[in-house]
Design a protein around this motif. Structure first.
Motif, short mmCIF file in Angstrom:
data_model
loop_
_atom_site.label_atom_id
_atom_site.label_comp_id
_atom_site.label_asym_id
_atom_site.label_seq_id
_atom_site.Cartn_x
_atom_site.Cartn_y
_atom_site.Cartn_z
N GLY A 13 0.79 -1.23 0.00
CA GLY A 13 0.00 0.00 0.00
C GLY A 13 0.82 1.28 0.00
O GLY A 13 0.29 2.36 0.24
N ARG A 14 2.08 1.17 -0.31
CA ARG A 14 2.93 2.36 -0.22
C ARG A 14 2.60 3.36 -1.33
O ARG A 14 2.14 3.00 -2.41
CB ARG A 14 4.41 1.98 -0.30
N LEU A 15 2.86 4.62 -1.03
CA LEU A 15 2.82 5.70 -2.01
C LEU A 15 4.17 6.41 -1.87
O LEU A 15 4.40 7.10 -0.88
CB LEU A 15 1.67 6.67 -1.75
N LEU A 16 5.04 6.19 -2.82
CA LEU A 16 6.39 6.74 -2.72
C LEU A 16 6.36 8.25 -2.51
O LEU A 16 5.55 8.95 -3.10
CB LEU A 16 7.19 6.40 -3.98
N LEU A 17 7.22 8.71 -1.65
CA LEU A 17 7.39 10.11 -1.29
C LEU A 17 6.23 10.69 -0.47
O LEU A 17 6.24 11.86 -0.14
CB LEU A 17 7.63 10.99 -2.54
N SER A 18 5.21 9.88 -0.16
CA SER A 18 4.12 10.43 0.65
C SER A 18 3.59 9.48 1.73
O SER A 18 3.13 9.95 2.76
CB SER A 18 2.95 10.89 -0.24
#
Length: 185
Positions: free
Chosen positions: A78-83
């Motif tokens: 579920g990651r959102l890179l940079l956020s």
């Protein structure tokens, strides 16, 4: 029904029936088995209640993976890179569960996700898990993101022979049928 009509009209062109089903907090899917069995494939993904410790997140994913109608595990952390950092999972346990249940793992091509992280591709491939590159397109422009998925998949060692969406029509049809037939046993 409309897809069946189009498939009859456009043969040998094939449209597969698929759905993304939400993995609920307890690891169950948000559609009943009666609905899930009507699809050629089901992508199971977490979209809510993202604050979990590693044990809870891993157990949640494994329960969804063990659902006989789950074909693909979508964006596993579920990651959102940079956020947004993804929730912690025991990658080996999740990948091993995918291997045991013949569940494909998504490489989400959206440049804000790129999840499954490329550092885990080789372990999945060693365990015999197929990977698939999906654009996570919410608009038609999102299909252009496939290039990012392909690049990160190559970095992780993925080849066309282990990439579900690089299969021929016969190969992918056979894969979906085998998964479906296993559900009847």
């Amino acid at each position: 029904m409309q897809i069946d009509e189009l498939n009859a009209k456009l043969a040998p062109f094939k449209i597969f029936k698929g759905i993304e089903s939400d993995i609920l907090n307890d690891g169950s899917l948000d559609y009943s088995d009666d609905i899930l069995k009507t699809f050629d494939f089901v992508v199971a993904s977490v979209h809510s209640n993202l604050r979990m410790d590693q044990e809870k997140a891993t157990a949640r994913l494994i329960k969804a993976i063990e659902n006989p109608y789950t074909t693909i595990l979508g964006h596993p952390t579920g990651r959102l890179l940079l956020s947004r950092k993804g929730y912690e999972i025991d990658y080996k346990k999740v990948i091993d569960a995918c291997a045991a249940n013949k569940v494909v793992i998504e490489i989400n091509a959206n440049p804000l996700r790129l999840d499954l992280d490329w550092r885990w591709h080789r372990y999945a491939l060693e365990k015999g898990v197929l990977l698939t590159i999906n654009p996570d397109a919410h608009r038609k422009e999102g299909f252009h993101d496939m290039q990012y998925g392909v690049k990160v998949a190559r970095k992780g060692g993925l080849t066309a022979t282990k990439c579900l969406n690089a299969f021929t029509l016969n190969e992918i049809s056979s894969y979906f049928e085998q998964k479906s037939t296993a559900n009847l046993i």
